[in-house]
Design a protein around this motif. Structure first.
Motif, PDB file in Angstrom:
ATOM      1  N   LEU A  38       0.815  -1.203   0.000  1.00 23.53           N
ATOM      2  CA  LEU A  38       0.000   0.000   0.000  1.00 23.53           C
ATOM      3  C   LEU A  38       0.856   1.263   0.000  1.00 23.53           C
ATOM      4  CD1 LEU A  38      -2.898  -0.924   2.465  1.00 23.53           C
ATOM      5  CD2 LEU A  38      -3.001  -0.747  -0.019  1.00 23.53           C
ATOM      6  N   PHE A  39       2.027   1.174   0.629  1.00 24.79           N
ATOM      7  CA  PHE A  39       2.934   2.329   0.649  1.00 24.79           C
ATOM      8  C   PHE A  39       3.343   2.703  -0.779  1.00 24.79           C
ATOM      9  CE2 PHE A  39       7.183   4.108   0.528  1.00 24.79           C
ATOM     10  CZ  PHE A  39       7.116   5.126   1.465  1.00 24.79           C
ATOM     11  N   TYR A  40       3.778   1.720  -1.545  1.00 26.47           N
ATOM     12  CA  TYR A  40       4.230   1.989  -2.912  1.00 26.47           C
ATOM     13  C   TYR A  40       3.066   2.375  -3.817  1.00 26.47           C
ATOM     14  CZ  TYR A  40       8.615  -0.058  -1.350  1.00 26.47           C
ATOM     15  OH  TYR A  40       9.771  -0.317  -0.666  1.00 26.47           O
ATOM     16  N   VAL A  41       1.912   1.769  -3.587  1.00 25.37           N
ATOM     17  CA  VAL A  41       0.723   2.116  -4.361  1.00 25.37           C
ATOM     18  C   VAL A  41       0.372   3.594  -4.155  1.00 25.37           C
ATOM     19  CG1 VAL A  41      -1.787   1.775  -4.494  1.00 25.37           C
ATOM     20  CG2 VAL A  41      -0.266  -0.192  -4.472  1.00 25.37           C
ATOM     21  N   GLY A  42       0.343   4.029  -2.885  1.00 28.05           N
ATOM     22  CA  GLY A  42       0.028   5.417  -2.581  1.00 28.05           C
ATOM     23  C   GLY A  42       1.069   6.381  -3.114  1.00 28.05           C
ATOM     24  N   ALA A  43       2.353   6.024  -3.016  1.00 29.25           N
ATOM     25  CA  ALA A  43       3.430   6.903  -3.482  1.00 29.25           C
ATOM     26  C   ALA A  43       3.374   7.079  -4.994  1.00 29.25           C
ATOM     27  CB  ALA A  43       4.780   6.327  -3.063  1.00 29.25           C
ATOM     28  N   LEU A  44       3.174   5.987  -5.727  1.00 30.15           N
ATOM     29  CA  LEU A  44       3.107   6.073  -7.188  1.00 30.15           C
ATOM     30  C   LEU A  44       1.878   6.840  -7.630  1.00 30.15           C
ATOM     31  CD1 LEU A  44       4.261   5.365  -9.913  1.00 30.15           C
ATOM     32  CD2 LEU A  44       3.148   3.117  -9.766  1.00 30.15           C
ATOM     33  N   ARG A  45       0.767   6.614  -6.943  1.00 27.71           N
ATOM     34  CA  ARG A  45      -0.456   7.329  -7.278  1.00 27.71           C
ATOM     35  C   ARG A  45      -0.286   8.831  -7.019  1.00 27.71           C
ATOM     36  NH1 ARG A  45      -5.339  10.428  -6.584  1.00 27.71           N
ATOM     37  NH2 ARG A  45      -7.043   9.247  -7.505  1.00 27.71           N
ATOM     38  N   GLY A  46       0.372   9.173  -5.920  1.00 27.70           N
ATOM     39  CA  GLY A  46       0.614  10.573  -5.610  1.00 27.70           C
ATOM     40  C   GLY A  46       1.479  11.249  -6.645  1.00 27.70           C
ATOM     41  N   ALA A  47       2.510  10.546  -7.120  1.00 26.89           N
ATOM     42  CA  ALA A  47       3.387  11.108  -8.149  1.00 26.89           C
ATOM     43  C   ALA A  47       2.613  11.355  -9.441  1.00 26.89           C
ATOM     44  CB  ALA A  47       4.560  10.168  -8.398  1.00 26.89           C
ATOM     45  N   GLY A  58       0.267  12.348   1.632  1.00 20.71           N
ATOM     46  CA  GLY A  58      -1.190  12.322   1.730  1.00 20.71           C
ATOM     47  C   GLY A  58      -1.802  11.168   0.957  1.00 20.71           C
ATOM     48  N   ASN A  59      -1.253  10.873  -0.213  1.00 15.17           N
ATOM     49  CA  ASN A  59      -1.751   9.751  -1.005  1.00 15.17           C
ATOM     50  C   ASN A  59      -1.423   8.409  -0.346  1.00 15.17           C
ATOM     51  OD1 ASN A  59      -2.938  10.192  -3.993  1.00 15.17           O
ATOM     52  ND2 ASN A  59      -1.637  11.926  -3.449  1.00 15.17           N
ATOM     53  N   ILE A  60      -0.262   8.332   0.301  1.00 23.67           N
ATOM     54  CA  ILE A  60       0.114   7.098   0.999  1.00 23.67           C
ATOM     55  C   ILE A  60      -0.839   6.834   2.161  1.00 23.67           C
ATOM     56  CG2 ILE A  60       1.895   6.024   2.441  1.00 23.67           C
ATOM     57  CD1 ILE A  60       3.969   7.497   0.656  1.00 23.67           C
ATOM     58  N   THR A  61      -1.096   7.855   2.973  1.00 24.50           N
ATOM     59  CA  THR A  61      -2.005   7.667   4.110  1.00 24.50           C
ATOM     60  C   THR A  61      -3.436   7.421   3.638  1.00 24.50           C
ATOM     61  OG1 THR A  61      -2.361  10.072   4.343  1.00 24.50           O
ATOM     62  CG2 THR A  61      -0.577   9.074   5.639  1.00 24.50           C
ATOM     63  N   THR A  62      -3.800   7.972   2.471  1.00 21.88           N
ATOM     64  CA  THR A  62      -5.128   7.706   1.909  1.00 21.88           C
ATOM     65  C   THR A  62      -5.288   6.231   1.584  1.00 21.88           C
ATOM     66  OG1 THR A  62      -5.338   9.935   0.968  1.00 21.88           O
ATOM     67  CG2 THR A  62      -6.694   8.202  -0.009  1.00 21.88           C
ATOM     68  N   ALA A  63      -4.258   5.652   0.965  1.00 19.73           N
ATOM     69  CA  ALA A  63      -4.310   4.222   0.634  1.00 19.73           C
ATOM     70  C   ALA A  63      -4.467   3.381   1.896  1.00 19.73           C
ATOM     71  CB  ALA A  63      -3.046   3.816  -0.123  1.00 19.73           C
ATOM     72  N   PHE A  64      -3.737   3.750   2.951  1.00 25.82           N
ATOM     73  CA  PHE A  64      -3.789   2.968   4.185  1.00 25.82           C
ATOM     74  C   PHE A  64      -5.134   3.105   4.899  1.00 25.82           C
ATOM     75  CE2 PHE A  64       0.821   2.557   3.819  1.00 25.82           C
ATOM     76  CZ  PHE A  64       1.000   1.268   4.305  1.00 25.82           C
ATOM     77  N   VAL A  65      -5.742   4.291   4.881  1.00 25.18           N
ATOM     78  CA  VAL A  65      -7.004   4.457   5.607  1.00 25.18           C
ATOM     79  C   VAL A  65      -8.174   3.848   4.832  1.00 25.18           C
ATOM     80  CG1 VAL A  65      -7.821   6.699   4.710  1.00 25.18           C
ATOM     81  CG2 VAL A  65      -8.246   6.083   7.100  1.00 25.18           C
ATOM     82  N   ARG A  66      -8.092   3.850   3.506  1.00 25.92           N
ATOM     83  CA  ARG A  66      -9.161   3.239   2.716  1.00 25.92           C
ATOM     84  C   ARG A  66      -9.185   1.719   2.894  1.00 25.92           C
ATOM     85  NH1 ARG A  66      -8.932   6.456  -3.110  1.00 25.92           N
ATOM     86  NH2 ARG A  66     -10.077   8.311  -2.416  1.00 25.92           N
ATOM     87  N   TRP A  67      -8.038   1.131   3.115  1.00 26.98           N
ATOM     88  CA  TRP A  67      -7.938  -0.320   3.263  1.00 26.98           C
ATOM     89  C   TRP A  67      -8.832  -0.840   4.393  1.00 26.98           C
ATOM     90  CZ3 TRP A  67      -3.940  -2.391   6.953  1.00 26.98           C
ATOM     91  CH2 TRP A  67      -3.966  -3.793   7.019  1.00 26.98           C
ATOM     92  N   PRO A  68      -8.673  -0.394   5.661  1.00 28.31           N
ATOM     93  CA  PRO A  68      -9.571  -0.902   6.707  1.00 28.31           C
ATOM     94  C   PRO A  68     -10.976  -0.324   6.619  1.00 28.31           C
ATOM     95  CG  PRO A  68      -8.097   0.737   7.646  1.00 28.31           C
ATOM     96  CD  PRO A  68      -7.645   0.512   6.229  1.00 28.31           C
TER      97      PRO A  68
END
Length: 230
Positions: free
Chosen positions: A1-10, A47-57
């Motif tokens: 999820l970390f890499y997913v959020g980082a790539l999406r943010g970029a 912000g995109n990384i934390t978004t990915a993590f909060v959407r998961w649960p």
């Protein structure tokens, strides 16, 4: 999820600069490029990384709570694993929005304040539709829900996500304390507040799901007069 959020943010940062017509200027101007990478870009990525993590649960909890209410027996952990995979889609939801750089396409804008207008573009539309379809399939397989039940719960997931964005944006960007601040300062404050809230919400959502699962297990054990199912 970390890499997913980082790539999406970029990707989203490149899209934002492209829509504003500032992409070429930013990459050709060292000072602007440094500011985008070191300050604005870093906050955007986080912000995109934390978004990915909060959407998961959050997605897993909605599916789990509704399925249990409707008689499903799948555990919270099952939904966490499945939505951990599903959120890989988060990285590509921005890609269809690059079409807006070249074409005039449908775009829903929520005018929550003078400073900020959340948008719901083609990328969000397609990803929401895919989320509904895959969530319905997950609920049918794991919880044996009917088509109507699974689709109803699946609709609730993207609608909750969109509703939280619009309502929280309306509340925050209309706070009187922000009046008179420069727009860049307002967005920096908003970004850090969002990051803080999502970081705090993620463990709370995980705890809520685990607690709900444990209590439903104990309730079934009492009703059956035996040991709680594992």
């Amino acid at each position: 999820l970390f890499y997913v959020g980082a790539l999406r943010g970029a990707l989203e940062l490149v899209w934002e600069l492209s829509m504003a017509g500032q992409l070429r200027q930013t990459f050709l101007t060292p000072i602007l490029l440094k500011r985008q990478i070191v300050s604005d870009g870093a906050i955007f990525l986080l912000g995109n990384i934390t978004t990915a993590f909060v959407r998961w649960p959050m997605f897993a909890l909605i599916a789990f709570a509704c399925s249990r209410y409707l008689g499903g027996r799948a555990s919270f952990g099952v939904f966490l694993r499945l939505y951990g995979v599903v959120l890989g889609l988060f990285v590509i939801t921005i890609l269809p929005n690059f079409l807006y750089v070249f074409f005039r396409l449908p775009l829903v804008t929520f005018r929550v304040s003078e400073a900020y207008h959340p948008i719901f573009g083609v990328g969000q539309m397609l990803s929401s539709l895919w989320l509904i379809v895959i969530s319905s399939k997950i609920l049918r397989i794991t919880s044996a829900l009917s088509w109507i039940e699974s689709i109803s719960v699946s609709l609730l997931i993207p609608l909750t996500n969109l509703g939280l964005l619009v309502v929280s944006s309306w509340v925050f960007f209309n706070l009187p304390v922000l009046t008179g601040l420069a727009q860049r300062d307002v967005f920096l404050i908003a970004a850090w507040c969002f990051i803080g809230v999502t970081l705090a919400a993620t463990p709370v959502l995980l705890w809520a799901g685990r607690t709900m699962e444990e209590r439903t297990r104990e309730g079934r054990a009492r009703n059956s007069g035996g040991r709680a199912p594992q």
